[in-house]
Scaffold this active site. Structure first.
Site, mmCIF file in Angstrom:
data_model
loop_
_atom_site.group_PDB
_atom_site.id
_atom_site.type_symbol
_atom_site.label_atom_id
_atom_site.label_comp_id
_atom_site.label_asym_id
_atom_site.label_seq_id
_atom_site.Cartn_x
_atom_site.Cartn_y
_atom_site.Cartn_z
ATOM 1 N N TYR A 145 0.870 -1.180 0.000
ATOM 2 C CA TYR A 145 0.000 0.000 0.000
ATOM 3 C C TYR A 145 0.900 1.220 0.000
ATOM 4 O O TYR A 145 1.794 1.335 0.835
ATOM 5 C CB TYR A 145 -0.888 -0.018 1.248
ATOM 6 C CG TYR A 145 -1.780 1.197 1.386
ATOM 7 C CD1 TYR A 145 -2.883 1.374 0.538
ATOM 8 C CD2 TYR A 145 -1.537 2.163 2.356
ATOM 9 C CE1 TYR A 145 -3.709 2.485 0.672
ATOM 10 C CE2 TYR A 145 -2.359 3.271 2.490
ATOM 11 C CZ TYR A 145 -3.442 3.428 1.642
ATOM 12 O OH TYR A 145 -4.261 4.532 1.783
ATOM 13 N N ASP A 240 9.448 2.438 -0.673
ATOM 14 C CA ASP A 240 8.471 3.138 0.151
ATOM 15 C C ASP A 240 8.780 2.789 1.603
ATOM 16 O O ASP A 240 8.391 1.727 2.103
ATOM 17 C CB ASP A 240 7.052 2.705 -0.244
ATOM 18 C CG ASP A 240 5.986 3.384 0.607
ATOM 19 O OD1 ASP A 240 6.340 3.957 1.664
ATOM 20 O OD2 ASP A 240 4.807 3.326 0.229
ATOM 21 N N LYS A 268 5.503 9.115 8.639
ATOM 22 C CA LYS A 268 5.366 8.565 9.991
ATOM 23 C C LYS A 268 6.470 9.068 10.946
ATOM 24 O O LYS A 268 6.391 10.183 11.405
ATOM 25 C CB LYS A 268 5.275 7.047 9.932
ATOM 26 C CG LYS A 268 4.065 6.607 9.051
ATOM 27 C CD LYS A 268 3.615 5.216 9.288
ATOM 28 C CE LYS A 268 2.609 4.720 8.274
ATOM 29 N NZ LYS A 268 1.217 4.929 8.617
HETATM 30 N N1 HOZ Z 1 -1.843 3.532 6.258
HETATM 31 C C1 HOZ Z 1 -2.283 3.352 7.599
HETATM 32 C C2 HOZ Z 1 -2.479 1.894 7.883
HETATM 33 N N2 HOZ Z 1 -1.560 1.016 7.268
HETATM 34 C C3 HOZ Z 1 -3.472 4.223 7.852
HETATM 35 C C4 HOZ Z 1 -4.196 3.924 9.083
HETATM 36 C C5 HOZ Z 1 -5.105 4.997 9.646
HETATM 37 O O1 HOZ Z 1 -4.616 6.015 10.082
HETATM 38 O O2 HOZ Z 1 -6.291 4.785 9.682
#
Ligand code: HOZ
Length: 428
Positions: A145, A240, A268
């Protein structure tokens, strides 16, 4: 068992004015049922919900809080920055200091551009790769993702996978026509794709340790093939590292595995809990970005002073304290003990881990990619998740996410987590 009545009531209220009651689908409990806990505050390794429950937090805001919540030096830096203003839309010293810190820490990054989220970082890196190479095709891997970027929402992981919409409506076919989606760790499929379309490929993008279909490790052969094929065919290799940067090692997965990508995306931890993303890499590639080069990318709040202060303070504490050996030891013990407890209860599982990231898959097979990840027992996971939550252990609300151990977690926390898991395993 903890009561969550106020959270339920508030979630019902939120759902009337916010789609699904959440501002990001992964946190909506779609994969496990029920409603999220509404969080009042965080402190070190704990979250406190509006019902007054204390939760031992293994999410850490989905990765940023490697130092735990409200680290005093991070809070002090944000407070100091706040005294000077919240946004200037103009250069500041702090953004240069953070850029220099990143460049000094990660050898593949010669120049870096700050943005506001991981999604923005990957979207910009893709545009840059296409602009720099003059090619269109992007290779990605199922279950990875990279944020909600149109061209990358093809068999995507995280919330998209949890909620069963890995390829989203609203993304026109044209946006994904140049996206090639392959199986993670499949060297043969990757080589065949380069053999057929090598001269069209602008970039290959991947999570060098996947966190978004649950944790999946790359094989050394896969990483070596990626680097060799990209170099041979003039394509850019994009790591990534939004999740793994400053997490699996100070220099990220690329330091851990000794592979140098052409571009890296960060987020992050680099924002220390503030909304930050970054993309960086080879100077010749990065200089194709506006205003030096023609590839356009901009942002009013990019390099925001509060976010820069938070990120910089976090990275400085990480450098000063080097929590990585201890994180490794604690996380290894946690996963080892969880696995022992699951085995004792006769529960088929596998618990892959890299540094302080891990996933307990309810799946007896080694999870090497999307095909196996999808066969995990999500119903059993949901029962496990709720059993743990009722005992004050706050895990990711999907089988297809990673967990994060922080520098604040103690041996006693790990013992308590394993004890809770033993009790829950006995009920599954
Ligand atoms: N990309 C995050 C989870 N893999 C987003 C999660 C969120 O903040 O809801």
């Amino acid at each position: 068992m903890q009561s969550r009545t106020k959270s339920r009531e508030h979630f019902e209220r939120a759902s009337r004015s916010i789609p699904g009651g959440v501002n990001s689908p992964a946190r909506a409990f779609g994969g496990v049922g029920g409603h999220p806990s509404i969080i009042a505050r965080g402190d070190r390794q704990y979250l406190y919900d509006i019902d007054g429950n204390r939760l031992l937090d293994y999410i850490g805001s989905w990765g940023p809080h490697i130092l735990g919540h409200r680290h005093p030096e991070v809070i002090a830096a944000i407070t100091q920055a706040l005294e000077t203003g919240t946004s200037f839309g103009a250069p500041t010293e702090a953004e240069t200091e953070l850029a220099e810190f990143i460049v000094h820490t990660i050898p593949s990054i010669e120049k870096v551009r700050m943005v506001n989220s991981g999604t923005e970082a990957t979207m910009s890196a893709i545009r840059l790769a296409r602009g720099f190479t003059g090619r269109s095709v992007i290779v990605k891997f199922a279950g990875c993702y990279h944020g909600h970027v149109d061209s990358l929402l093809v068999q995507a992981g995280s919330g998209a996978l949890t909620l069963g919409v890995p390829s989203s409506p609203g993304v026109p076919a044209g946006c994904t026509a140049d996206t090639v989606n392959l199986e993670y760790n499949d060297v043969q499929e990757l080589s065949d794709t380069f053999a057929k379309r090598g001269s069209e490929i602008a970039a290959v993008i991947l999570e060098p340790v996947v966190g978004n279909m649950g944790l999946v490790k790359p094989t050394p052969e896969f990483l070596a093939a990626l680097r060799e094929l990209c170099t041979r065919h003039g394509a850019l290799l994009i790591f990534d590292e939004v999740m793994t940067g400053f997490r699996v090692a100070f220099g990220g997965a690329q330091e851990l595995f000794g592979i140098k990508p052409d571009l890296t995306t960060l987020g992050k931890i680099v924002g220390g809990g503030m909304p930050v993303g970054a993309y960086g890499g080879r100077a010749d590639v990065m200089d194709a970005i506006s205003p030096v080069g023609p590839v356009y990318q901009a942002g009013t709040l990019s390099g925001n002073p509060l976010a820069m202060a938070s990120g910089l303070a976090t990275l400085r504490v990480l450098k000063k304290t080097n929590p990585y050996p201890e994180l490794e030891a604690k996380s290894a013990r946690l996963c080892g003990e969880l696995s022992k407890a699951a085995t004792a209860a006769g529960i088929p599982h596998t618990c892959p881990r890299v540094g302080s990231m891990f996933t307990l898959f309810f799946n007896p097979e080694p999870v090497t990619g999307f095909r196996v990840a999808k066969t995990s027992d999500t119903q059993r996971f949901a029962k496990f998740f709720h059993g743990m939550l009722g005992r004050g252990i706050y895990l990711a609300c999907s089988q297809f996410e990673a967990h994060f151990v922080s520098a604040c977690h103690t041996d006693e926390d790990i013992d308590a987590t394993v004890q809770a898991a033993r009790e829950v395993f006995a009920t599954l």
